[in-house]
Enzyme design. Structure first.
Site, PDB file in Angstrom:
ATOM      1  N   PRO A  46     -19.479 -19.042  -4.060  1.00  0.00           N
ATOM      2  CA  PRO A  46     -19.796 -18.576  -5.603  1.00  0.00           C
ATOM      3  C   PRO A  46     -18.901 -18.176  -6.022  1.00  0.00           C
ATOM      4  O   PRO A  46     -17.689 -17.397  -5.508  1.00  0.00           O
ATOM      5  CB  PRO A  46     -20.695 -17.158  -5.338  1.00  0.00           C
ATOM      6  CG  PRO A  46     -19.555 -16.805  -2.810  1.00  0.00           C
ATOM      7  CD  PRO A  46     -19.873 -18.403  -2.981  1.00  0.00           C
ATOM      8  N   HIS A  47     -18.677 -18.116  -7.442  1.00  0.00           N
ATOM      9  CA  HIS A  47     -17.430 -18.033  -8.314  1.00  0.00           C
ATOM     10  C   HIS A  47     -17.658 -17.025  -9.367  1.00  0.00           C
ATOM     11  O   HIS A  47     -18.883 -17.249 -10.557  1.00  0.00           O
ATOM     12  CB  HIS A  47     -16.824 -19.496  -8.356  1.00  0.00           C
ATOM     13  CG  HIS A  47     -17.802 -20.289  -8.664  1.00  0.00           C
ATOM     14  ND1 HIS A  47     -18.565 -22.014  -7.939  1.00  0.00           N
ATOM     15  CD2 HIS A  47     -18.093 -21.009 -10.440  1.00  0.00           C
ATOM     16  CE1 HIS A  47     -18.963 -21.848  -8.624  1.00  0.00           C
ATOM     17  NE2 HIS A  47     -19.094 -21.491 -10.287  1.00  0.00           N
ATOM     18  N   ALA A  48     -16.657 -16.899 -10.987  1.00  0.00           N
ATOM     19  CA  ALA A  48     -16.723 -16.414 -12.025  1.00  0.00           C
ATOM     20  C   ALA A  48     -15.141 -16.329 -12.347  1.00  0.00           C
ATOM     21  O   ALA A  48     -14.429 -16.588 -11.982  1.00  0.00           O
ATOM     22  CB  ALA A  48     -17.363 -15.059 -11.748  1.00  0.00           C
TER      23      ALA A  48
END
Length: 566
Positions: free
Chosen positions: A479-481
């Site tokens: 998961p990333h941003a």
């Protein structure tokens, strides 16, 4: 009742077996060379077709692949079903919702990536129609529209494969490219369906052109609205009460064949119907990645090789090869697509080399281009020289896409995972029971160390997760941003004792989870670190050791040891 004679049955099975085995051998060679399998399947057909076998042994070629009689009709029917099924699974790769989730950037890239190459293709066709391969007697308008469409459409399956090979598929750039390619496919196939209706040669029931256009638009809207909603409602029941994956497979094939019959009847093409149904099915959140992957493999390993190898049987590539025409088509195609998508990416506020990366990723044409060219040739819009040029253009653009992206995005010397870890953001064991609980747990830990607002971090990661799952398979999720105000990349690591469902393509729960945060204006960090994670933990030995690690120090030592060995 008419039926094939025993000798005809022998020839039919011999021809299908020869096509399938040869295509699979060449496809595996292409795959081992890091190329899409279609780039092996087409040369297999060229070897078996008039270009090679027809010259070496004309009698054997004529016996194995007759052009008239019951065997020819049966083989053509089987191959028609094969390509219809291929378009069904190609449509299922289209996540229509991802276009709206990606927002302005995806719409800008998708539209600019169609408009600019379309304009260049139409202009070139108007200026020099005969030199560019218009079939004698074909409408100038229809030919110009076809060439514009042929140069503007991308190949979603090839693009997806290229991004997966580079470990970029689940990155922000990868999701943007996929969303833009979805728009390309939908716009391109809809326009092409309308052009076929205008051509009139394919119209089985001689509907007036206006009727065909109205039927096509109405069917498209119906399938992508009401049809998509109904399928989304039906899928849970099918998965709950039928055998897996047979229930979903049967529903998909049945609906696809009915849609193919309808679009063939109104005079556009059967393939347009199966593609639309594939889009409607693939867009449902109830369709698991594992089910999608199973169906794709079922079609891709049996039916797709047969069709793409059969392309080599249809035309003599040596006799109809025109080097000047091939070069012209290749140059126009590359300039139009790369420049158009780059401009769209800049409008969508994609910065630096990533904007050019979007352009070159979208430049891959592959199977979709070849299918369009074949249909246009069969309907008397283009002649053999142009068809050969389109096939070669599709092959070349697919070949160069991966190497150019690798060099452009500096994937040879990337920033590595171990340079952005912190012991206070290493969580073992994770307490979260689903992916959003895990994201919350890891976001708060990362925010505390990086000096960020935990609510904003969690919201950004969740927003990205809803755009498309970040489970990359093999029990790993990333998961990333991208965040405003972050000075440098930051990675939190979590290990789940029992695994968490991140909707990975292989259906396996993720036990090793990396929360990757990168600065908003850093155009390469996310791609490089994500690729490093995928490359490192694609090794089953390293992955197993990491999952069973005792603590942060052991984990970091494991990474550093692996890095030094490679």
């Amino acid at each position: 009742m008419d039926r094939l004679q025993p000798n005809d049955v022998v020839i039919l099975f011999a021809s299908l077996g020869t096509l399938l085995l040869t295509a699979r051998i060449f496809a595996d060679v292409a795959r081992k060379l890091g190329q899409p399998t279609v780039l092996g399947e087409i040369p297999a057909g060229v070897l078996l077709g008039p270009t090679v076998l027809g010259r070496i042994s004309p009698d054997l070629f004529a016996w194995l692949f007759p052009t008239e009689g019951g065997v020819a009709i049966s083989l053509n029917a089987f191959l028609s079903i094969a390509i219809a099924l291929f378009l069904l699974v190609a449509g299922m790769e289209v996540n229509l919702s991802s276009v709206w989730r990606q927002g302005r950037a995806a719409i800008a890239v998708g539209l600019a990536g169609v408009v600019i190459p379309f304009g260049m293709g139409v202009s070139a066709a108007i200026l020099a129609p005969d030199a560019l391969g218009r079939e004698e007697g074909a409408s100038h308008v229809v030919f110009a529209l076809f060439l514009g469409i042929a140069l503007s459409i991308s190949a979603l399956p090839v693009i997806a494969k290229t991004l997966m090979d580079l470990n970029l598929y689940r990155s922000d750039l990868g999701m943007l490219v996929i969303a833009a390619a979805v728009m390309n496919d939908l716009i391109g196939w809809l326009l092409f369906a309308l052009v076929l209706g205008m051509a009139g040669g394919h119209n089985a029931h001689s509907f007036p052109v206006a009727y065909t256009i109205v039927f096509t638009l109405a069917f498209t809207v119906l399938v992508l609205t009401v049809g998509r909603w109904l399928i989304h409602r039906i899928l849970p029941w099918v998965q709950a009460h039928t055998a897996w994956p047979g229930g979903v497979l049967g529903l998909s094939l049945g609906l696809g064949l009915f849609a193919a019959a309808f679009t063939e009847w109104i005079g556009v093409h059967a393939l347009f119907g199966t593609f639309l149904v594939g889009v409607a099915i693939g867009d449902s959140s109830h369709l698991r990645e594992q089910t999608r992957t199973t169906m794709h493999q079922f079609i891709a390993f049996i039916f797709a090789p047969l069709f793409f190898a059969s392309i080599g049987l249809a035309v003599d590539f040596a006799l109809h090869f025109d080097a000047v025409l091939c070069l012209i088509i290749l140059v126009i195609a590359c300039i139009g697509k790369v420049l158009g998508c780059w401009m769209g990416a800049r409008i969508g506020r994609v910065i630096g080399r990533e904007a050019w990366g979007v352009g070159f990723a979208m430049n891959a044409r592959g199977a979709m281009e070849i299918i369009l060219g074949l249909i246009a040739w069969q309907n008397g819009i283009i002649h053999e020289r142009m068809f050969v040029a389109l096939v070669i253009m599709a092959i070349v653009t697919s070949l160069i896409s991966g190497p150019v992206l690798r060099k452009l995005l500096h994937l040879k010397n990337p920033r590595r995972l171990d340079g952005f870890l912190n012991s206070r953001a290493f969580i073992h064991p994770l307490k979260g029971l689903n992916r959003f609980e895990v994201i919350q747990e890891m976001s708060h830990a990362a925010a505390a160390v990086a000096g960020l607002d935990p609510v904003q971090v969690e919201a950004a990661v969740v927003r990205r997760e809803r755009q498309g799952s970040t489970g990359i398979g093999q029990r790993v999720a990333v998961p990333h941003a991208r965040l405003e105000g972050l000075k440098q990349p930051f990675v939190a690591v979590g290990i789940s004792p029992n695994g968490v469902d991140f909707d990975a393509p292989d259906g396996e729960p993720s036990r090793l989870i990396f929360l990757l945060l990168t600065p908003r204006d850093d155009d390469g960090a996310q791609l490089e670190i994500l690729a490093d994670i995928a490359r490192k933990f694609g090794d089953p030995v390293l992955r197993s050791k990491a999952i069973n690690i005792g603590g942060y120090t052991e984990f970091l030592a494991l990474l550093r040891t692996q890095t030094e060995e490679h």
